[in-house]
Motif scaffolding. Structure first.
Motif, mmCIF file in Angstrom:
data_model
loop_
_atom_site.group_PDB
_atom_site.id
_atom_site.type_symbol
_atom_site.label_atom_id
_atom_site.label_comp_id
_atom_site.label_asym_id
_atom_site.label_seq_id
_atom_site.Cartn_x
_atom_site.Cartn_y
_atom_site.Cartn_z
ATOM 1 N N TRP A 1 -10.711 -48.426 -4.053
ATOM 2 C CA TRP A 1 -11.040 -47.267 -4.870
ATOM 3 C C TRP A 1 -9.824 -46.408 -5.191
ATOM 4 O O TRP A 1 -9.716 -45.885 -6.299
ATOM 5 C CB TRP A 1 -12.180 -46.459 -4.240
ATOM 6 N N ILE B 1 -16.843 -36.898 -4.769
ATOM 7 C CA ILE B 1 -17.440 -38.033 -5.472
ATOM 8 C C ILE B 1 -18.459 -38.626 -4.517
ATOM 9 O O ILE B 1 -18.113 -38.991 -3.390
ATOM 10 C CB ILE B 1 -16.407 -39.119 -5.832
ATOM 11 N N PRO C 1 -22.497 -40.902 -4.537
ATOM 12 C CA PRO C 1 -23.650 -41.403 -5.275
ATOM 13 C C PRO C 1 -24.810 -40.426 -5.149
ATOM 14 O O PRO C 1 -24.877 -39.626 -4.200
ATOM 15 C CB PRO C 1 -23.971 -42.740 -4.604
ATOM 16 N N GLU D 1 -20.338 -38.145 -9.581
ATOM 17 C CA GLU D 1 -20.837 -39.407 -9.028
ATOM 18 C C GLU D 1 -19.871 -40.574 -9.183
ATOM 19 O O GLU D 1 -20.070 -41.606 -8.558
ATOM 20 C CB GLU D 1 -22.185 -39.753 -9.663
ATOM 21 N N THR D 2 -18.835 -40.421 -10.012
ATOM 22 C CA THR D 2 -17.938 -41.551 -10.264
ATOM 23 C C THR D 2 -16.470 -41.119 -10.262
ATOM 24 O O THR D 2 -16.150 -39.938 -10.476
ATOM 25 C CB THR D 2 -18.226 -42.214 -11.635
ATOM 26 N N ILE D 3 -15.620 -42.087 -10.060
ATOM 27 C CA ILE D 3 -14.171 -41.872 -10.150
ATOM 28 C C ILE D 3 -13.811 -41.392 -11.548
ATOM 29 O O ILE D 3 -12.996 -40.481 -11.708
ATOM 30 C CB ILE D 3 -13.423 -43.176 -9.789
ATOM 31 N N ASP D 4 -14.408 -41.984 -12.568
ATOM 32 C CA ASP D 4 -14.104 -41.584 -13.949
ATOM 33 C C ASP D 4 -14.418 -40.108 -14.183
ATOM 34 O O ASP D 4 -13.647 -39.400 -14.843
ATOM 35 C CB ASP D 4 -14.877 -42.449 -14.950
ATOM 36 N N GLN D 5 -15.524 -39.638 -13.649
ATOM 37 C CA GLN D 5 -15.866 -38.221 -13.807
ATOM 38 C C GLN D 5 -14.850 -37.329 -13.096
ATOM 39 O O GLN D 5 -14.461 -36.284 -13.628
ATOM 40 C CB GLN D 5 -17.279 -37.961 -13.276
#
Length: 147
Positions: free
Chosen positions: A15, A111, A113, A132-136
């Motif tokens: 990650w 981050i 879920p 909730e995500t790395i992209d966010q």
């Protein structure tokens, strides 16, 4: 401007590599720090430096003190912390690092879920941002650089 960001979370998987590659692709001016990601090195650093310990409990204690020293220095140097909680691994170190960031008034992005909302609700309440995500999380960092 350049940001120093500490990446708290389990040391298994890719990650951090994924996050760093995506940050680079977004041209974010960010330096990343993290816990020791080599598990055996982290577990045995105390004996490597201080010498063989008589029991596993003492081995863990001397290694923990050195790992905590490292973490404290890197957290102090950081402008912000991203703490990733996942479903697969125990998250004690992540919770400890996130709590340390809060106590040091370091801006914190969690981050996690959706399934972990309930067990992390108090920590989420203290963080600046929960995603909730790395992209966010990277979008949040990107927003900091906008004029």
């Amino acid at each position: 401007m350049e940001l120093n960001v500490y990446l708290a979370g389990h040391i298994h998987g890719e990650w951090r590599k994924e996050l760093k590659e995506k940050a680079k692709a977004m041209n974010l001016s960010v330096n990343f720090f993290s816990p020791m990601e080599e598990h055996d090195r982290s577990d045995y650093i105390g004996e490597e430096i201080i010498g063989e310990q008589p029991t596993p409990l003492q081995r863990d204690a001397v290694s923990a003190s050195i790992n905590n020293f490292r973490t404290q220095l890197l957290l102090e140097k950081s402008d912000a912390v991203i703490a990733l909680f996942g479903d697969k691994y125990k998250q004690w170190n992540t919770a400890m690092d996130a709590s340390a960031a809060i106590s040091k008034n370091k801006p914190l992005i969690l981050i996690r879920p959706q399934s972990l909302h309930h067990p992390l609700k108090e920590l989420e309440n203290k963080a600046q941002v929960t995603v909730e995500t790395i992209d966010q999380a990277l979008q949040v960092l990107s927003y900091v650089f906008e004029n």
